[in-house]
Design a protein around this motif. Structure first.
Motif, PDB file in Angstrom:
ATOM      1  N   THR A 123      69.959 -35.841  64.142  1.00 31.26           N
ATOM      2  CA  THR A 123      69.019 -36.913  64.014  1.00 31.26           C
ATOM      3  C   THR A 123      67.596 -36.438  64.167  1.00 31.26           C
ATOM      4  OG1 THR A 123      70.843 -38.473  64.823  1.00 31.26           O
ATOM      5  CG2 THR A 123      68.480 -39.078  65.177  1.00 31.26           C
ATOM      6  N   VAL A 124      67.401 -35.517  65.203  1.00 34.23           N
ATOM      7  CA  VAL A 124      66.051 -35.290  65.740  1.00 34.23           C
ATOM      8  C   VAL A 124      65.481 -34.349  64.781  1.00 34.23           C
ATOM      9  CG1 VAL A 124      64.904 -33.754  67.533  1.00 34.23           C
ATOM     10  CG2 VAL A 124      66.498 -35.234  68.243  1.00 34.23           C
ATOM     11  N   ARG A 165      58.315 -36.058  60.284  1.00 33.72           N
ATOM     12  CA  ARG A 165      57.065 -36.153  60.918  1.00 33.72           C
ATOM     13  C   ARG A 165      56.094 -34.732  60.672  1.00 33.72           C
ATOM     14  NH1 ARG A 165      52.812 -34.911  63.308  1.00 33.72           N
ATOM     15  NH2 ARG A 165      52.056 -35.540  65.067  1.00 33.72           N
ATOM     16  N   SER A 166      56.981 -33.689  60.380  1.00 33.38           N
ATOM     17  CA  SER A 166      56.340 -32.213  59.972  1.00 33.38           C
ATOM     18  C   SER A 166      55.822 -32.445  58.662  1.00 33.38           C
ATOM     19  CB  SER A 166      56.970 -31.319  60.215  1.00 33.38           C
ATOM     20  OG  SER A 166      58.060 -31.142  59.264  1.00 33.38           O
ATOM     21  N   MET A 188      61.301 -35.645  71.679  1.00 35.14           N
ATOM     22  CA  MET A 188      62.207 -36.356  70.629  1.00 35.14           C
ATOM     23  C   MET A 188      63.736 -36.439  71.000  1.00 35.14           C
ATOM     24  SD  MET A 188      60.481 -35.393  67.108  1.00 35.14           S
ATOM     25  CE  MET A 188      61.846 -36.349  66.113  1.00 35.14           C
ATOM     26  N   ALA A 189      64.266 -35.303  71.637  1.00 37.01           N
ATOM     27  CA  ALA A 189      65.509 -35.290  72.130  1.00 37.01           C
ATOM     28  C   ALA A 189      65.794 -36.059  73.258  1.00 37.01           C
ATOM     29  CB  ALA A 189      65.726 -33.671  72.521  1.00 37.01           C
ATOM     30  N   ARG A 190      64.879 -36.173  74.036  1.00 33.39           N
ATOM     31  CA  ARG A 190      65.229 -37.141  75.349  1.00 33.39           C
ATOM     32  C   ARG A 190      65.262 -38.575  74.934  1.00 33.39           C
ATOM     33  NH1 ARG A 190      60.536 -34.225  79.004  1.00 33.39           N
ATOM     34  NH2 ARG A 190      61.631 -32.812  79.826  1.00 33.39           N
ATOM     35  N   ASN A 191      64.322 -38.896  73.839  1.00 28.34           N
ATOM     36  CA  ASN A 191      64.104 -40.044  73.280  1.00 28.34           C
ATOM     37  C   ASN A 191      65.609 -40.348  72.557  1.00 28.34           C
ATOM     38  OD1 ASN A 191      61.766 -40.799  74.344  1.00 28.34           O
ATOM     39  ND2 ASN A 191      60.505 -40.376  72.342  1.00 28.34           N
ATOM     40  N   ALA A 192      66.215 -39.234  71.817  1.00 30.52           N
ATOM     41  CA  ALA A 192      67.303 -39.686  71.069  1.00 30.52           C
ATOM     42  C   ALA A 192      68.543 -39.716  72.032  1.00 30.52           C
ATOM     43  CB  ALA A 192      67.696 -38.305  70.184  1.00 30.52           C
TER      44      ALA A 192
END
Length: 171
Positions: free
Chosen positions: A27-28, A35-36, A51-55
């Protein structure tokens, strides 16, 4: 992407299972790819960490919304008990609140609490399953219960005695 092993290790270090970590990493990676394409990212690893923390947070929110209510026979038993509906709803909210508070504990404490109180395993069984000493399991369980009491705003008897002793000394 060069950062996939880092992301996977990051997820596993935060208590995610292998399957969950793999799902979240993909997902990340997808989000990062999108995004890139829009604009380059200067600090890739920092960006991926956020992004990983948010996931992980999104996963935990989705996961903890699903509160098991039991089988249909459990529902029949509740209905036959002639318990008012507001009591059933209150019990459901209490269960959700408890699960959310348990999810705020460190992963090892969560595991110990779930195995002891939800799965009904004894301390030696939990120790054997997790590869720990029984004393370590008891320590994790004790600390987890203390943290849950703090989250519920209840002081332990020892804390109450200490507060009373401090109050006597301060006078």
């Amino acid at each position: 992407m060069d950062h996939l092993p880092y992301l996977y290790a990051f997820m596993r270090a935060r208590g995610m299972t292998r399957d969950t970590a793999e799902d979240l990493v993909s997902t990340v990676a997808e989000r990062y790819a999108r995004r890139s394409q829009e604009s380059p990212v200067e600090r890739v690893q920092g960006y991926l960490t956020v992004m990983a923390r948010n996931a992980i947070i999104d996963h935990q929110r989705r996961h903890h919304r699903e509160v098991p209510f039991g089988e249909l026979q459990d529902l029949d038993q509740i209905l036959e008990a002639a318990q008012p509906a507001d009591h059933v709803v209150a019990d459901s909210f209490a269960a959700q609140e408890l699960l959310l508070k348990i999810s705020s504990l460190p992963p090892r404490m969560q595991t110990v609490i779930k195995l002891i109180y939800f799965d009904g395993l004894s301390t030696p069984e939990v120790a054997d399953k997790l590869g720990m000493a029984p004393g370590t399991v008891r320590r994790y369980a004790g600390r987890a219960v203390l943290r849950l009491r703090e989250l519920y705003g209840q002081a332990s008897a020892r804390d109450a005695e200490a507060a009373a002793a401090i109050g006597r000394v301060a006078r």
